[in-house]
Scaffold this motif. Structure first.
Motif, PDB file in Angstrom:
ATOM      1  N   SER A  19      69.618 -31.848  78.640  1.00 26.51           N
ATOM      2  CA  SER A  19      70.800 -31.295  77.985  1.00 26.51           C
ATOM      3  C   SER A  19      70.997 -29.832  78.365  1.00 26.51           C
ATOM      4  CB  SER A  19      70.685 -31.443  76.473  1.00 26.51           C
ATOM      5  OG  SER A  19      69.548 -30.766  75.965  1.00 26.51           O
ATOM      6  N   SER A  20      69.904 -29.089  78.502  1.00 27.14           N
ATOM      7  CA  SER A  20      70.002 -27.685  78.896  1.00 27.14           C
ATOM      8  C   SER A  20      70.520 -27.550  80.325  1.00 27.14           C
ATOM      9  CB  SER A  20      68.636 -27.006  78.769  1.00 27.14           C
ATOM     10  OG  SER A  20      68.160 -27.072  77.438  1.00 27.14           O
ATOM     11  N   THR A  65      69.256 -19.219  70.272  1.00 28.51           N
ATOM     12  CA  THR A  65      68.452 -20.440  70.157  1.00 28.51           C
ATOM     13  C   THR A  65      67.777 -20.506  68.792  1.00 28.51           C
ATOM     14  OG1 THR A  65      68.016 -20.482  72.544  1.00 28.51           O
ATOM     15  CG2 THR A  65      66.522 -21.737  71.133  1.00 28.51           C
ATOM     16  N   ALA A 107      74.162 -28.313  80.368  1.00 27.20           N
ATOM     17  CA  ALA A 107      74.914 -27.208  79.754  1.00 27.20           C
ATOM     18  C   ALA A 107      75.112 -26.069  80.751  1.00 27.20           C
ATOM     19  CB  ALA A 107      74.182 -26.715  78.513  1.00 27.20           C
ATOM     20  N   VAL A 108      74.051 -25.709  81.474  1.00 30.19           N
ATOM     21  CA  VAL A 108      74.163 -24.642  82.470  1.00 30.19           C
ATOM     22  C   VAL A 108      75.122 -25.060  83.587  1.00 30.19           C
ATOM     23  CG1 VAL A 108      72.921 -23.268  84.190  1.00 30.19           C
ATOM     24  CG2 VAL A 108      71.872 -23.733  81.978  1.00 30.19           C
ATOM     25  N   PRO A 132      69.181 -15.879  75.736  1.00 25.47           N
ATOM     26  CA  PRO A 132      69.446 -17.044  74.868  1.00 25.47           C
ATOM     27  C   PRO A 132      68.538 -17.132  73.647  1.00 25.47           C
ATOM     28  CG  PRO A 132      69.237 -17.701  77.180  1.00 25.47           C
ATOM     29  CD  PRO A 132      68.742 -16.298  77.077  1.00 25.47           C
ATOM     30  N   VAL A 152      72.574 -25.115  72.804  1.00 24.50           N
ATOM     31  CA  VAL A 152      72.080 -26.453  73.182  1.00 24.50           C
ATOM     32  C   VAL A 152      70.583 -26.570  72.921  1.00 24.50           C
ATOM     33  CG1 VAL A 152      71.700 -28.014  75.135  1.00 24.50           C
ATOM     34  CG2 VAL A 152      73.905 -26.864  74.864  1.00 24.50           C
ATOM     35  N   ILE A 153      69.810 -25.565  73.327  1.00 21.31           N
ATOM     36  CA  ILE A 153      68.358 -25.606  73.108  1.00 21.31           C
ATOM     37  C   ILE A 153      68.044 -25.597  71.616  1.00 21.31           C
ATOM     38  CG2 ILE A 153      66.172 -24.393  73.466  1.00 21.31           C
ATOM     39  CD1 ILE A 153      67.308 -23.274  76.060  1.00 21.31           C
ATOM     40  N   ILE A 185      63.778 -22.199  79.540  1.00 23.66           N
ATOM     41  CA  ILE A 185      63.067 -22.987  78.525  1.00 23.66           C
ATOM     42  C   ILE A 185      61.579 -22.638  78.526  1.00 23.66           C
ATOM     43  CG2 ILE A 185      62.304 -25.315  77.920  1.00 23.66           C
ATOM     44  CD1 ILE A 185      65.036 -26.307  78.870  1.00 23.66           C
ATOM     45  N   LEU A 234      73.788 -22.101  76.423  1.00 21.47           N
ATOM     46  CA  LEU A 234      72.438 -22.625  76.616  1.00 21.47           C
ATOM     47  C   LEU A 234      71.608 -22.446  75.351  1.00 21.47           C
ATOM     48  CD1 LEU A 234      70.298 -23.834  78.460  1.00 21.47           C
ATOM     49  CD2 LEU A 234      69.821 -21.537  79.320  1.00 21.47           C
ATOM     50  N   ALA A 277      67.693 -23.569  83.883  1.00 22.58           N
ATOM     51  CA  ALA A 277      67.402 -24.078  82.540  1.00 22.58           C
ATOM     52  C   ALA A 277      65.903 -24.234  82.328  1.00 22.58           C
ATOM     53  CB  ALA A 277      68.110 -25.412  82.328  1.00 22.58           C
ATOM     54  N   LEU A 322      65.654 -32.206  75.798  1.00 27.54           N
ATOM     55  CA  LEU A 322      65.860 -30.758  75.772  1.00 27.54           C
ATOM     56  C   LEU A 322      66.140 -30.230  77.169  1.00 27.54           C
ATOM     57  CD1 LEU A 322      65.739 -28.028  74.274  1.00 27.54           C
ATOM     58  CD2 LEU A 322      63.284 -28.036  74.649  1.00 27.54           C
TER      59      LEU A 322
END
Length: 313
Positions: free
Chosen positions: A105-106, A45, A109-110, A41, A88-89, A189, A85, A185, A102
């Motif tokens: 939402s991540s 990102t 999304a996953v 990602p 979104v990030i 992250i 992902l 996620a 963050l």
């Protein structure tokens, strides 16, 4: 404007190329395939954090198509989840959102992308990954029985016992998938944000794990679930039982994390070596019941203020 468009096009092409290469590594290099998936990602990102969302979506779509063409259709679901992902990030970083936003939402999304992949497998390929996993576990138990019967003449598990062990696993699949999605996620992250910071992005900084404090409302949810189990006693396999079982699993996981966080806080205040934190975490995992109790006490009675006061003395 033309220069900006040219720059976006060039960097978009580079992003697609890097993403495709990372997916190729994940598909064909056995020893480091996990590294490729965890950092896949990253390019999307970075691009999403610097350019508008429509351009990022286009880059992600092209990256997924190239991944399917170069790595095979089997890698397309992974490319879809990781590309989404990344968008979104990156969007959260671009909009200067908080670290909590963050993460949440991540995780969502996953979770949504995993649900879409599951439905696509069922509808278009007639493949039910969940049923196949349960059947695989059942076969493993049955093979263990056959092996034990060959060696000792007796089976380890009766068929009723196997079904009794598999049923709770099947019922708690929603909670398992949810926890897996948010943990995935969080790991991605945690690994990617430091790299993005070195690339010049203003990324939100996560507080140390030892300072994690869940909302006290978690205790109320836990009490409600406990009361339902004690007084209502839903029938096994019923809708209410499935809901309570899955909510309980998620709450237990959260309270275990809260308990481990308190242990980290205690060790830090006592100025013990960091190695002690890792040892304590490994020892805490088998003692999940104690960790749940410790998490409840920490949330309800604020043990940290007590530790902090004694440390000052």
């Amino acid at each position: 404007m033309p220069n900006n468009q040219t720059k976006a096009l060039v960097q978009g092409s580079m992003t697609v190329a890097i993403f495709t290469i990372l997916m190729l590594i994940s598909a064909y290099v056995p020893l480091i395939f996990i590294v490729g998936l965890l950092f896949a990602p990253l390019p999307i990102t970075w691009y999403s954090a610097n350019y508008k969302r429509s351009s990022s979506i286009l880059v992600a779509v092209v990256g997924c198509i190239l991944t399917a063409l170069t790595s095979g259709i089997i890698m397309l679901p992974f490319a879809f989840i990781l590309a989404l992902l990344g968008i979104v990030i990156g969007s959260a970083i671009n909009q200067k959102k908080s670290k909590l936003y963050l993460f949440m939402s991540s995780g969502v999304a996953v979770l949504l992308s995993m649900a879409i992949v599951y439905v696509a497998y069922v509808q278009f390929a007639n493949i039910n990954i969940i049923s196949m996993s349960i059947d695989l576990l059942r076969e493993n138990y049955e093979q263990s029985n056959e092996l034990a019967k060959t060696v000792t003449g007796q089976v380890v598990f009766q068929q009723e016992q196997i079904e009794a062990m598999l049923k709770p696993i099947e019922l708690t699949i929603p909670a398992t998938v949810t926890i897996t999605a948010f943990m995935t996620a969080f790991i991605i992250i945690t690994l990617n944000l430091p790299v993005l910071k070195r690339l010049g992005l203003d990324v939100p900084k996560f507080a140390p794990f030892q300072n994690m404090r869940l909302p006290r409302s978690i205790l109320w949810y836990y009490m409600i679930v406990l009361c339902i189990n004690l007084f209502v006693r839903p029938e096994f396999g019923s809708t209410l039982d499935i809901i309570v079982l899955n909510v309980s699993s998620i709450l237990w996981m959260l309270l275990i994390l809260q308990g481990i966080s308190f242990i980290h806080y205690f060790i830090s205040k006592k100025e013990m070596p960091n190695a002690v934190k890792w040892i304590a975490t490994l020892l805490a995992l088998p003692l999940s019941s104690i960790m749940i109790l410790l998490g409840i006490v920490d949330l309800g009675f604020d043990l940290r203020s007590l530790v902090k006061g004694k440390t000052k003395e």
